[in-house]
Design an enzyme around this catalytic site. Structure first.
Site, short mmCIF file in Angstrom:
data_model
loop_
_atom_site.label_atom_id
_atom_site.label_comp_id
_atom_site.label_asym_id
_atom_site.label_seq_id
_atom_site.Cartn_x
_atom_site.Cartn_y
_atom_site.Cartn_z
N ASP A 35 22.45 -17.58 40.44
CA ASP A 35 21.50 -16.22 39.91
C ASP A 35 20.64 -17.54 39.09
O ASP A 35 20.94 -17.46 38.10
CB ASP A 35 22.02 -14.99 39.55
CG ASP A 35 21.07 -13.79 39.55
OD1 ASP A 35 21.02 -12.96 40.16
OD2 ASP A 35 20.39 -13.97 38.82
N ASN A 92 17.19 -8.30 43.98
CA ASN A 92 16.19 -7.00 44.24
C ASN A 92 14.96 -6.93 44.38
O ASN A 92 14.00 -7.36 45.26
CB ASN A 92 15.80 -6.13 42.45
CG ASN A 92 15.47 -4.63 42.30
OD1 ASN A 92 16.10 -4.53 43.33
ND2 ASN A 92 15.06 -4.96 41.38
N GLU A 166 28.81 2.73 46.26
CA GLU A 166 29.26 2.06 44.87
C GLU A 166 30.20 2.95 43.95
O GLU A 166 29.98 3.57 44.34
CB GLU A 166 27.93 1.59 43.58
CG GLU A 166 26.53 1.16 44.10
CD GLU A 166 25.69 0.98 42.68
OE1 GLU A 166 26.02 0.67 41.49
OE2 GLU A 166 24.82 0.92 43.60
N CYS A 273 19.32 3.04 46.51
CA CYS A 273 18.85 2.51 47.85
C CYS A 273 18.42 4.56 48.35
O CYS A 273 17.10 3.63 48.97
CB CYS A 273 19.87 2.35 48.96
SG CYS A 273 20.46 0.28 48.20
N LYS A 276 14.45 4.22 47.60
CA LYS A 276 13.81 3.39 47.53
C LYS A 276 13.72 3.75 49.23
O LYS A 276 12.85 3.33 49.88
CB LYS A 276 14.42 2.26 46.96
CG LYS A 276 13.82 1.11 47.44
CD LYS A 276 14.57 -0.27 47.08
CE LYS A 276 15.77 -0.26 47.43
NZ LYS A 276 16.78 -1.53 47.17
#
Length: 459
Positions: A35, A92, A166, A273, A276
């Site tokens: 990352d 992302n 999640e 999610c 979106k």
């Protein structure tokens, strides 16, 4: 291709848990998560696993077990890409906030940057796996970038969408309903299938073409979100007719054709999610001229926004049509329990609405930092950062957060909220003491017996 080294670009809510489980189940494979955010990588490497950047039940134990053995976290992106046979893209893909498709289409700039980085660095054949949630036919763009490098390297593009919830992500990974792999090369598909087959039975590994795999992810989230909005629409009707939405949901959920999941009325869905992906679906449908299809799915979002606004409007109306200068205690900022993810959380929008009415907000969440809360509010650009800071107080103690409050808004379904000393809370609040339960977490009967004025969704 025999895969011995895997690289995952993106150390977020998908990449972190997914790669940790892959490393645990494939001790012979070196897994490196990279990352550009050095602070995030440092947090993943923190010796104190309670300070990992992502909270998921069971994740810390797996990271502790595999880290520095066959699971590594690094900022050396080029090195990891070069060494690996298989590269997961898990960055992302936010909704665009500019230009064509603003407010609906996915912003693919991070995906494209990853593809160009891979194209620049790769010296050997690679399997490139889409793990981020993407619009249909994104693989076409990735393929185009990778196949025009001018060298003789073969890139095989696979779609392997995640179906994690999640709060239960680790369990979802360890015991998946299905693993979906879409691609054009059978050899590449089987290379990835072999990684999963170390713990997932073959009948649960579905092989499809690229486009079916990409669309399946959007469709799955759209269907789940649709169920939430459907039951929330009924909750408003229940409040006006005297029906109880919990009883209605139980009655219809016992129908085997419907089932009980995602029928819990609430202040609305959140997370990175659902909204979106539906907006993505709407945008794709409109781009193909399928306006009726787009209108159908857009209504799911409209209903969800309405539910959040309706909740805060009801609170204001009940508090004698004004919350100006009144302390409102918000319990819960994460979009759901057992995660520290706050993206699209109902708490952000309810709080923003109450701040517009000049309420004083006090917040407690067991896993979300005060900095995160203010960042979420500042992102909306409704008021200045200074105004948000002055109007919102974040507390590390729930009893401090609710002390002298006129009302409590429960916006995350944390289990610990049910165990609080509600008699003590009642005694320390302004009277009449109101609870607005956006998650139907507490017992109306118990709260009324203590003395609270208790309001819940759909009751």
């Amino acid at each position: 291709m025999n895969v011995t080294k895997i690289c995952c670009i993106g150390a977020g809510y998908v990449g972190g848990p997914t790669m940790a489980v892959i490393a645990k189940k494939n001790p012979n494979i070196k897994v490196t998560i990279v990352d550009i955010n050095a602070d995030r990588i440092a947090a993943w490497n923190n010796e104190d696993v309670s300070k990992l950047p992502i909270y998921e039940p069971g994740l810390a134990d797996i990271v502790k077990e595999t880290r520095h053995k066959n699971l590594f976290f690094s900022t050396e992106i080029d090195k990891a890409i070069d060494e690996s046979e298989m590269i997961f893209i898990s960055v992302n893909t936010p909704t665009k906030t500019y230009g064509k498709g603003k407010g609906m289409a996915a912003d693919l700039k991070y995906i494209e940057l990853c593809a160009r980085n891979i194209a620049d660095v790769a010296k050997t054949d690679k399997i490139v796996v889409e793990k981020s949630t993407l619009p249909v036919r994104t693989a076409e763009a990735i393929k185009s970038i990778l196949h025009h490098t001018g060298n003789e390297i073969n890139f095989h593009i696979l779609s392997n969408p995640e179906f994690l919830a999640e709060g239960t992500a680790v369990d979802d990974l360890l015991n998946p309903d299905r693993v979906l792999i879409g691609g054009e090369s059978n050899e590449a598909i089987e290379s990835l299938a072999n990684v999963y087959s170390s713990w997932v039975s073959d009948d649960r590994i579905l092989r499809t073409n690229l486009w079916s795999s990409e669309l399946s992810k959007l469709t799955a989230n759209a269907f789940l979100a649709q169920r939430v909005s459907s039951v929330n629409s009924i909750s408003e009707l229940c409040e006006l007719t005297g029906a109880n939405v919990n009883e209605v949901a139980k009655a219809i959920g016992l129908d085997s054709r419907i089932g009980p999941k995602f029928l819990k009325a609430s202040v609305g869905f959140g997370g990175s999610c659902f909204q979106k992906d539906i907006l993505n679906l709407v945008y794709i449908a409109r781009s193909y001229g399928l306006n009726e299809v787009a209108d159908y799915w857009e209504q799911v979002i409209i209903m969800n926004d309405h539910q959040k606004r309706r909740f805060s409007d009801r609170l204001i109306k009940t508090l004698y049509n004004t919350v100006s200068g009144k302390k409102i205690a918000v319990l819960g900022w994460a979009f759901k329990k057992d995660t520290n993810d706050t993206r699209e959380s109902a708490a952000i929008y309810v709080t923003d609405h109450l701040l517009n009415e000049q309420a004083k907000i006090s917040v407690f969440d067991p896993k979300v930092s005060c900095e995160r809360m203010l960042t979420d509010l500042n992102y909306l650009n409704t008021r200045s950062e200074e105004e948000n800071k002055n109007a919102v107080e974040c507390s590390k103690d729930p009893y401090e957060a609710v002390k002298d409050a006129h009302a409590i808004a429960i916006l995350t379904e944390w289990d610990e909220f049910k165990t609080y000393d509600w008699k003590r809370i009642y005694n320390e609040m302004k009277k009449p003491a109101f609870i607005f339960d956006g998650r139907n977490l507490l017992s109306k009967q118990d709260m009324n017996a203590i003395g609270f004025e208790y309001y819940a969704i759909g009751q």
